[in-house]
Write a protein that holds these residues in place. Sequence first.
Motif, PDB file in Angstrom:
ATOM      1  N   SER A   1      51.800 -36.572  10.111  1.00  0.00           N
ATOM      2  CA  SER A   1      50.446 -37.134  10.038  1.00  0.00           C
ATOM      3  C   SER A   1      50.394 -38.321  11.079  1.00  0.00           C
TER       4      SER A   1
ATOM      5  N   GLN B   1      44.723 -34.659   5.068  1.00  0.00           N
ATOM      6  CA  GLN B   1      45.325 -33.988   3.975  1.00  0.00           C
ATOM      7  C   GLN B   1      44.492 -33.738   2.779  1.00  0.00           C
TER       8      GLN B   1
ATOM      9  N   ASP C   1      45.656 -31.659   8.972  1.00  0.00           N
ATOM     10  CA  ASP C   1      47.056 -31.976   8.408  1.00  0.00           C
ATOM     11  C   ASP C   1      47.188 -31.378   7.022  1.00  0.00           C
TER      12      ASP C   1
HETATM   13 MG   LIG Z   1      51.779 -36.027   6.277  1.00  0.00          MG
END
Ligand SMILES: [Mg+2]
Lengths: 258, 266
Positions: A46, A87, A164
């Motif tokens: 990330s 994410q 992500d």
């Molecule tokens: Mg991550």
Amino acid sequence: MSHHIVEFRDVCFSYPDNTPALDGISFRITHGESVGIVGANGAGKSTLLMHMNGYLLPSKGTVVIGDLELNKKTSRDVRKKIGLIFQNPDDQLFMPTVFDDVAFGPINLGLSEEKIRERVDEALRVVGCLPLKEKPPHHLSSGQKSAVAIASVIAMQPDILAMDEPASNLDPKSRRQLINLLKGFKHTKIIASHDLDLILEVCERCMVIKEGRIAADGFAEEILLNKVLLEENGLELPLSRQNIIYTRKGQDERVGKT
Amino acid sequence: MTFDKEYFNIGYLDRLSYGDTVIHRLDPRSKVIATMIFVITVISYGKYQVIPLIPFLLFPVLLMTLSDTPVMLIVKKMLVVSPFAVFIGVFNPVFDNRAVALSDTVYISAGWLSFLSILIKFALTISAALLLIATTSFPGVCNALRRLGVPSLFTSQLLFLYRYIFVLMEEAMRIVRAKDLKSFGSRGTGVKVFAGLIGVLFIRTIERASRIYNAMLSRGFDGKMKTMKKSRLGVADAAFLAAVLLMVYLFRAYDIAGFLGGIIKY
Ligand SMILES: [Mg+2]
Ligand SMILES: Nc1ncnc2c1ncn2[C@@H]1O[C@H](COP(=O)(O)OP(=O)(O)O)[C@@H](O)[C@H]1O
């Protein structure tokens, strides 16, 4: 085309609490490549992606997107080239309705109203969410949220897509739809995930990250089937490549592919 | 288990706004203005006035009928918030017990009158506000406010609040549940633990805010919320506003209730 490249040169980064998250990352991704970034939790995936749009700036080294070296001044222009999808789709969809959300990027690009509507419809059609246009995000399923998050980024027509963990929180069917969707994109794609099956299906190239360093970089087919390499880096063979034999007692016994 | 479903189900109210009736098709601005006129007029009545308020029920009833909004839904939502109104007015009968003549022979304490007045004003204003959202959607109302000149800083705040209230409440519930799982019985329910939970929620909120900001930056945000113009005021809006104004004016200026009562009496 040279202007769709992503290049990291010896990038280092530590969080304010001195956690070293990236430790000398170098790679070059060229036009049209699809690259998977894999690694255990906390490996730095990330953090790496957040360097691609200037949200984090390296403490050492340089990031080049297209023909621009990333810094505070160029970050606005770089953000038009690279579509970054994070994410948690709840963080990605911050506007009150799907339409407003997908239109947010095009509006900021300063497009005319007609063009904005065109882009929104097209992006939503691509991800199969056109009928959801007027809905507020909290009425969507998590699969739909992910799809709309992708639409909101492709509506800006970026040259490069970076994601992500796109498949976390998705049920198998939505995950399958996402994979098919991603396979259809001609963009340069960068996907960070520990869903190795997804990477194996979507990406030609794969990088393995461990403790902020690149541990391996090569063809996805080779890296993701290398059991020893994966285990060294806190990963496991993709499920589709594990031979699972179920015995009568219901216990499973795993036989790695040789 | 989501906050939205478990508690108020505000989301359902919003879903009604996907409907397509005369009322739904009106420009959000005209509905906002009409609702404001209605609410202000209702509030302008005196502390002890009850009867003159009754005709105003026509407004929510008409809106509900024209927009196909389920009556029970609005009633249920009003009940959820009604304790506030009850609390405000419930002591009036105790403290204000002067006698007021209703007719030559019937007397009532002034406190009861004012309590009743509060309840009716509450029912009228809340149902009008709920119907506004049910026919316009919350974002529609915010955009209308903004186009009517409310500063965008304020309306964007409202929009974000609306967007994230569910997310935050779910987060709060998760934290509380995690706490419940880790503390058994009575242990771990003190003020100290509670303060700790608030702290966790606060940090998670800050983190989320920074992720949202990041997502906004990624899509070209430069500090100003821009919008596209939508919807125009049309003939229907003019007619709607005129009707509402006329109705409110008639009710306010003439004693409609007394007039109707007179008809019934003779
Ligand atoms: Mg991550
Ligand atoms: N906001 C932060 N502050 C301090 N350390 C962080 C922060 N975010 C991540 N880290 C640390 O940086 C490292 C890399 O994290 P991250 O990039 O999120 O990994 P991944 O995405 O691969 O799971 C981890 O050791 C993590 O604990």
